[in-house]
Design a protein around this motif. Structure first.
Motif, PDB file in Angstrom:
ATOM      1  N   GLU A 221       0.817  -1.223   0.000  1.00 34.36           N
ATOM      2  CA  GLU A 221       0.000   0.000   0.000  1.00 34.36           C
ATOM      3  C   GLU A 221       0.850   1.271   0.000  1.00 34.36           C
ATOM      4  OE1 GLU A 221      -0.692   0.407   4.832  1.00 34.36           O
ATOM      5  OE2 GLU A 221      -2.352  -0.254   3.558  1.00 34.36           O
ATOM      6  N   MET A 222       2.178   1.116   0.167  1.00 34.66           N
ATOM      7  CA  MET A 222       3.084   2.268   0.208  1.00 34.66           C
ATOM      8  C   MET A 222       3.766   2.531  -1.133  1.00 34.66           C
ATOM      9  SD  MET A 222       4.878   1.474   3.908  1.00 34.66           S
ATOM     10  CE  MET A 222       5.914   2.942   3.951  1.00 34.66           C
ATOM     11  N   VAL A 223       3.483   1.705  -2.143  1.00 33.75           N
ATOM     12  CA  VAL A 223       4.158   1.851  -3.436  1.00 33.75           C
ATOM     13  C   VAL A 223       3.152   1.937  -4.569  1.00 33.75           C
ATOM     14  CG1 VAL A 223       6.164   0.578  -2.585  1.00 33.75           C
ATOM     15  CG2 VAL A 223       4.407  -0.642  -3.868  1.00 33.75           C
ATOM     16  N   LYS A 224       3.582   2.534  -5.690  1.00 34.56           N
ATOM     17  CA  LYS A 224       2.709   2.634  -6.858  1.00 34.56           C
ATOM     18  C   LYS A 224       2.999   1.500  -7.840  1.00 34.56           C
ATOM     19  CE  LYS A 224       5.621   5.792  -9.590  1.00 34.56           C
ATOM     20  NZ  LYS A 224       5.689   7.115 -10.234  1.00 34.56           N
ATOM     21  N   GLU A 225       2.155   1.379  -8.851  1.00 35.69           N
ATOM     22  CA  GLU A 225       2.337   0.351  -9.888  1.00 35.69           C
ATOM     23  C   GLU A 225       3.640   0.602 -10.646  1.00 35.69           C
ATOM     24  OE1 GLU A 225       0.642  -2.347 -10.610  1.00 35.69           O
ATOM     25  OE2 GLU A 225      -1.024  -2.035  -9.208  1.00 35.69           O
ATOM     26  N   ASP A 226       4.328  -0.499 -10.992  1.00 39.13           N
ATOM     27  CA  ASP A 226       5.549  -0.488 -11.811  1.00 39.13           C
ATOM     28  C   ASP A 226       6.763   0.115 -11.096  1.00 39.13           C
ATOM     29  OD1 ASP A 226       4.338  -1.759 -13.988  1.00 39.13           O
ATOM     30  OD2 ASP A 226       3.584   0.149 -14.766  1.00 39.13           O
ATOM     31  N   VAL A 227       6.704   0.207  -9.778  1.00 35.24           N
ATOM     32  CA  VAL A 227       7.844   0.713  -9.019  1.00 35.24           C
ATOM     33  C   VAL A 227       9.006  -0.281  -9.107  1.00 35.24           C
ATOM     34  CG1 VAL A 227       7.112  -0.378  -6.840  1.00 35.24           C
ATOM     35  CG2 VAL A 227       8.518   1.702  -6.784  1.00 35.24           C
ATOM     36  N   VAL A 228      10.232   0.238  -9.029  1.00 33.21           N
ATOM     37  CA  VAL A 228      11.438  -0.594  -8.946  1.00 33.21           C
ATOM     38  C   VAL A 228      11.866  -0.596  -7.479  1.00 33.21           C
ATOM     39  CG1 VAL A 228      13.850  -0.858  -9.650  1.00 33.21           C
ATOM     40  CG2 VAL A 228      12.144   0.003 -11.290  1.00 33.21           C
ATOM     41  N   VAL A 229      12.045  -1.781  -6.901  1.00 37.50           N
ATOM     42  CA  VAL A 229      12.341  -1.871  -5.462  1.00 37.50           C
ATOM     43  C   VAL A 229      13.632  -2.638  -5.211  1.00 37.50           C
ATOM     44  CG1 VAL A 229      11.501  -2.631  -3.209  1.00 37.50           C
ATOM     45  CG2 VAL A 229       9.886  -1.757  -4.903  1.00 37.50           C
ATOM     46  N   ILE A 230      14.541  -1.975  -4.502  1.00 39.56           N
ATOM     47  CA  ILE A 230      15.806  -2.586  -4.096  1.00 39.56           C
ATOM     48  C   ILE A 230      15.765  -2.777  -2.581  1.00 39.56           C
ATOM     49  CG2 ILE A 230      18.319  -2.374  -4.076  1.00 39.56           C
ATOM     50  CD1 ILE A 230      17.182  -2.439  -6.905  1.00 39.56           C
ATOM     51  N   ASP A 231      15.814  -4.021  -2.150  1.00 39.40           N
ATOM     52  CA  ASP A 231      15.716  -4.354  -0.719  1.00 39.40           C
ATOM     53  C   ASP A 231      17.106  -4.675  -0.178  1.00 39.40           C
ATOM     54  OD1 ASP A 231      15.016  -5.198   1.794  1.00 39.40           O
ATOM     55  OD2 ASP A 231      13.495  -6.624   1.135  1.00 39.40           O
ATOM     56  N   VAL A 232      17.622  -3.786   0.676  1.00 42.63           N
ATOM     57  CA  VAL A 232      18.975  -3.952   1.227  1.00 42.63           C
ATOM     58  C   VAL A 232      18.947  -4.712   2.554  1.00 42.63           C
ATOM     59  CG1 VAL A 232      21.075  -2.722   1.924  1.00 42.63           C
ATOM     60  CG2 VAL A 232      19.653  -1.792   0.098  1.00 42.63           C
ATOM     61  N   GLY A 233      17.800  -4.716   3.225  1.00 40.69           N
ATOM     62  CA  GLY A 233      17.717  -5.287   4.566  1.00 40.69           C
ATOM     63  C   GLY A 233      17.777  -6.799   4.592  1.00 40.69           C
ATOM     64  N   ILE A 234      18.226  -7.333   5.719  1.00 42.72           N
ATOM     65  CA  ILE A 234      18.145  -8.782   5.956  1.00 42.72           C
ATOM     66  C   ILE A 234      18.070  -9.014   7.457  1.00 42.72           C
ATOM     67  CG2 ILE A 234      20.663  -9.120   5.846  1.00 42.72           C
ATOM     68  CD1 ILE A 234      19.886 -11.889   4.439  1.00 42.72           C
ATOM     69  N   THR A 235      16.983  -9.641   7.886  1.00 43.50           N
ATOM     70  CA  THR A 235      16.720  -9.869   9.308  1.00 43.50           C
ATOM     71  C   THR A 235      16.235 -11.297   9.502  1.00 43.50           C
ATOM     72  OG1 THR A 235      15.955  -7.570   9.466  1.00 43.50           O
ATOM     73  CG2 THR A 235      15.455  -9.000  11.325  1.00 43.50           C
ATOM     74  N   ARG A 236      16.648 -11.905  10.623  1.00 47.52           N
ATOM     75  CA  ARG A 236      16.125 -13.226  10.975  1.00 47.52           C
ATOM     76  C   ARG A 236      14.778 -13.053  11.681  1.00 47.52           C
ATOM     77  NH1 ARG A 236      21.236 -16.802  13.304  1.00 47.52           N
ATOM     78  NH2 ARG A 236      22.431 -16.875  11.360  1.00 47.52           N
ATOM     79  N   ALA A 261       5.397  -4.250  -8.345  1.00 47.77           N
ATOM     80  CA  ALA A 261       6.727  -3.868  -8.833  1.00 47.77           C
ATOM     81  C   ALA A 261       6.989  -4.326 -10.264  1.00 47.77           C
ATOM     82  CB  ALA A 261       7.799  -4.439  -7.910  1.00 47.77           C
ATOM     83  N   SER A 262       7.758  -3.519 -11.000  1.00 45.09           N
ATOM     84  CA  SER A 262       8.239  -3.930 -12.320  1.00 45.09           C
ATOM     85  C   SER A 262       9.547  -4.697 -12.173  1.00 45.09           C
ATOM     86  CB  SER A 262       8.429  -2.716 -13.221  1.00 45.09           C
ATOM     87  OG  SER A 262       9.293  -1.766 -12.628  1.00 45.09           O
ATOM     88  N   TYR A 263      10.376  -4.273 -11.197  1.00 48.10           N
ATOM     89  CA  TYR A 263      11.614  -4.956 -10.851  1.00 48.10           C
ATOM     90  C   TYR A 263      11.715  -4.987  -9.332  1.00 48.10           C
ATOM     91  CZ  TYR A 263      13.292  -4.013 -15.658  1.00 48.10           C
ATOM     92  OH  TYR A 263      13.442  -3.950 -17.013  1.00 48.10           O
ATOM     93  N   ILE A 264      12.248  -6.088  -8.791  1.00 50.15           N
ATOM     94  CA  ILE A 264      12.423  -6.179  -7.335  1.00 50.15           C
ATOM     95  C   ILE A 264      13.556  -7.156  -7.013  1.00 50.15           C
ATOM     96  CG2 ILE A 264      10.717  -8.033  -7.051  1.00 50.15           C
ATOM     97  CD1 ILE A 264       9.855  -6.642  -4.410  1.00 50.15           C
ATOM     98  N   THR A 265      14.300  -6.857  -5.955  1.00 54.36           N
ATOM     99  CA  THR A 265      15.341  -7.786  -5.508  1.00 54.36           C
ATOM    100  C   THR A 265      14.766  -8.723  -4.453  1.00 54.36           C
ATOM    101  OG1 THR A 265      16.096  -6.251  -3.783  1.00 54.36           O
ATOM    102  CG2 THR A 265      17.241  -6.159  -5.906  1.00 54.36           C
ATOM    103  N   PRO A 266      15.146 -10.000  -4.489  1.00 52.43           N
ATOM    104  CA  PRO A 266      14.702 -10.935  -3.455  1.00 52.43           C
ATOM    105  C   PRO A 266      15.619 -10.861  -2.233  1.00 52.43           C
ATOM    106  CG  PRO A 266      16.030 -12.093  -5.066  1.00 52.43           C
ATOM    107  CD  PRO A 266      15.967 -10.659  -5.523  1.00 52.43           C
TER     108      PRO A 266
END
Length: 291
Positions: A221-236, A261-266
């Motif tokens: 709900e915080m992002v628009k259509e076709d956004v590119v998202v880079i996820d840097v975080g990593i938590t257990r 998202a149009s592009y996203i990192t896992p």
């Protein structure tokens, strides 16, 4: 939706570096030598450092791991750094963070020779980056830029929101994205814990780099259509359905955000592998400079 596969791209980069190292050996040149200093026995740090050592072996680099006990004093660590600064066989080295409480992190980073600072954290290298001069770029932002370039993600003129203002990711990321470069020329906004109207800001973003250290904070709900998202975080995150009792989560709620998202990192397999690859690339650059 396209997955930005950091594991694949990092392997491509490692193979490219390995070919370069083979050519160096054929010419009778010295191969790059990376050293890592690990103080204490933090599990995540040990895993990360061991991954770096294995990566070095795979591509033909020399590597040295210096393990110091948890009770190491600041003076003892500074002496170790001084030895590495003056060791002509070492091209670059890193001091794994975080450090124990008795050691001043800033003092340690300042003590590293900028010409061997392959993490790109020394003020000299940060200043050169800000001025768009040749230097060692911080490995994580460098990896993100490389990922965007190799997937040909359009960044010119785009609205980029960087979530987080750390010296390791947030600040350098905002500088690099605004510079005149292939993955750059963007209009950048940095948000943090004191930012107002956060959802309004993220909804206007074409590209979001999430690096705030709060698991699954960014939701659909915080992002628009076709956004590119880079996820840097990593938590257990505790998960009783898993054998080890936890799962790895990023700063992005992947299930809801990936639908838009149009592009996203896992996570894992996105930014993490790229960080190690770019550290190796910086070490190769250091060897070439020393030549």
């Amino acid at each position: 939706m396209t997955i930005l596969d950091g594991k694949k791209v990092s392997n491509d980069i490692k193979n490219e570096i390995a070919e370069h190292v083979t050519a160096m050996i054929d010419k009778g040149e010295k191969v790059p030598h990376l050293a890592a200093v690990l103080v204490g026995s933090d599990g995540a740090s040990m895993t990360y450092v061991n991954a770096k050592v294995k990566a070095c072996e795979k591509i033909g680099f020399k590597s040295t791991l210096i393990e110091l006990p948890e009770y190491t004093t600041e003076d003892e660590l500074l002496k170790t750094i001084d030895k590495l600064n003056n060791d002509t066989d070492i091209d670059g080295f890193i001091v794994q963070l975080p450090l124990p409480d008795q050691i001043d992190e800033q003092k340690v980073l300042m003590a590293i020779d900028p010409d061997k600072d392959v993490d790109g954290f020394h003020p000299t290298n940060v200043g050169r980056m800000a001025l768009d001069l040749p230097t060692f770029l911080p490995a994580t932002p460098y990896g993100i830029m490389e990922l965007l370039e190799r997937y040909q993600v359009e960044t010119s003129g785009k609205n980029v929101v960087v979530m987080g203002r750390s010296h390791i990711v947030g600040r350098p990321m905002s500088i690099l994205m605004s510079q005149k470069r292939k993955a750059g020329d963007a209009t950048v906004t940095v948000v943090h814990s004191r930012s107002k109207n956060l959802k309004e800001i993220t909804l206007g973003a074409d590209i979001i780099v999430a690096a705030i250290g709060i698991s699954e904070f960014l939701t659909g709900e915080m992002v628009k259509e076709d956004v590119v998202v880079i996820d840097v975080g990593i938590t257990r995150v505790p998960d009783q359905t898993k054998k080890n009792g936890y799962r790895l989560a990023g700063d992005v709620h992947f299930e809801s955000v990936s639908k838009k998202a149009s592009y996203i990192t896992p996570v894992p397999g996105g930014v993490g592998p790229m960080t190690i690859a770019m550290l190796l690339k910086n070490t190769l650059l250091a060897r070439e400079r020393h030549n």
